[in-house]
Design a protein around this motif. Sequence first.
Motif, PDB file in Angstrom:
ATOM      1  N   GLN A 175       0.822  -3.003   7.259  1.00 47.51           N
ATOM      2  CA  GLN A 175       0.066  -4.225   6.619  1.00 47.51           C
ATOM      3  C   GLN A 175      -0.873  -3.908   7.494  1.00 47.51           C
TER       4      GLN A 175
ATOM      5  N   TRP B 120      -2.614  -4.490  -7.722  1.00 47.13           N
ATOM      6  CA  TRP B 120      -2.528  -3.340  -7.141  1.00 47.13           C
ATOM      7  C   TRP B 120      -2.571  -2.636  -8.901  1.00 47.13           C
TER       8      TRP B 120
ATOM      9  N   ILE C 156      -1.445   7.167  -2.065  1.00 45.52           N
ATOM     10  CA  ILE C 156      -1.593   5.721  -2.274  1.00 45.52           C
ATOM     11  C   ILE C 156      -1.716   5.233  -3.620  1.00 45.52           C
TER      12      ILE C 156
ATOM     13  N   THR D 245      -4.982  -9.804   9.794  1.00 45.32           N
ATOM     14  CA  THR D 245      -5.426  -9.711   8.363  1.00 45.32           C
ATOM     15  C   THR D 245      -5.993 -11.538   7.999  1.00 45.32           C
TER      16      THR D 245
ATOM     17  N   ASP E 194      -8.551  -3.476  -0.186  1.00 44.46           N
ATOM     18  CA  ASP E 194      -8.301  -4.782  -0.910  1.00 44.46           C
ATOM     19  C   ASP E 194      -8.438  -4.312  -2.956  1.00 44.46           C
TER      20      ASP E 194
ATOM     21  N   ARG F  39      -3.634  -1.796   6.750  1.00 44.11           N
ATOM     22  CA  ARG F  39      -4.079  -2.374   5.278  1.00 44.11           C
ATOM     23  C   ARG F  39      -5.354  -3.499   6.172  1.00 44.11           C
TER      24      ARG F  39
ATOM     25  N   SER G 289       1.047  -1.635  -0.154  1.00 45.09           N
ATOM     26  CA  SER G 289       0.063  -0.051  -0.178  1.00 45.09           C
ATOM     27  C   SER G 289       0.395   1.636   0.074  1.00 45.09           C
TER      28      SER G 289
END
Length: 454
Positions: free
Chosen positions: A362, A97, A397, A299, A371, A365, A25
């Motif tokens: 992370q 991404w 970002i 996560t 996502d 995120r 990210s």
Amino acid sequence: MAAGAPWFMALFGRDSLLSSYMALSLDQNLALGTLQTLARAQGRKVDPITEEQPGRILHETRFGLDFPLARGGGSVYYGTADATPLFVVVLGELSRWGIAPDAVEALLPHADRALEWVEKYGDRDGDGFVEYQRMTENGLLNQGWKDSYDGVNFADGSLAKPPIALCEVQSYVYAAYVVRSHFAHEAGDLKAVEHWCGRAAALKEAFNERFWLPERGWYAVGLDGDKRPIDALASNMGHCLWTGIADRDKAEQVAERLLSPEMFTGWGVRTLATTMGAYNPMSYHNGSVWPHDNAILATGLMRYGFVEQAQRVATGILDAAETFGGRLPELFCGFDRDEFDAPVPYPTSCSPQAWAAATPVQLMRALLRIDPWMSHGQVWVAPAWPARYGRLSIHNIPLAGRRVDLEVDGASTRITGLPDDVEIVQQPRRPLSPAPNHHDQRSGPDMPSGPGSP
């Protein structure tokens, strides 16, 4: 990137891949460069001395005077079971991404070579699981991320003997199969979609049958050389939530175990439960707390819908980061938070260390549940941002060649800078699932996905 200072100032396959994943990210170019570098050194021949095999991703590179003597006479050593499937996982995630599609596509043959290694060399006995056993007495005895000599043990503390099939390695292989199915789906190769979906489904079924310990309520760390379940209660199984290989009817028990007093210190989840024979809060892998491990666990918990548990893990690690002056170390001791007012440092921990440094990124995120899926023109976002942290604004970002701003203020979420044809899906992304095959051509926001899925 180097794994950490001062002990691991070298390129490590597993460390660089996971660090790059966790930093996506902020900078996707880091992951692209890591993949390209590892692809250039991908194994080409069978060499028992360095443990090189065709398609295998390296464990580490060293250029010091003593390393060739320690690892078989070369500057590159390949003895690890997890870097190769992780290579495929990170490539798939990078594709999501939307950066440099041509460069990502150029790496796909290396992903295929990695999957060939998984099936030809990783699965040593043809049982569908990837096992490791060192090829030289100078090689690493344990070849997962807990690679100390005593890092894989039974509940009674006895050491597991190789060949060993680790639970997290199977979960990475599952994710790699799923990634490849999505690449095939986007290329319109329905035969390949069916193949990789079949591989993923078979592995998931076999894994949940062989690794689940119903009498204990957790997944085995692995299977030993006699195919016995290694029954210790350890953090490894949390990685199975990250990739989606865990059956949903078992995930709740996994979450309960990870957040139990035996596992959760208040600062993070221990690598090994206090009730296990090998537990030592001051050990390297048998009771300490590793920030990167916790980022993966958080996560995974979030992806299965265990929001409160994920928040507890994330805030515990971020609290620990404050006590370390904003720089998380490689690991710290696994004492309970109610025993000490700050985490007890591990004396020889690397700091700075790559995946520890990437951990807060992370965790952020994971808490934001953001996502992207650029090939489908979607960004999934459903913040579970703890109220204690207040309003959050992130600027610039990098996403699909643009610079995007994100603002979260209570229940309000705003994303600006996205192209007009990109849909914002305001719901959490579900766990990993294979691409639809010719029997099921669904795509779009209702199609489950997970780490690495393009």
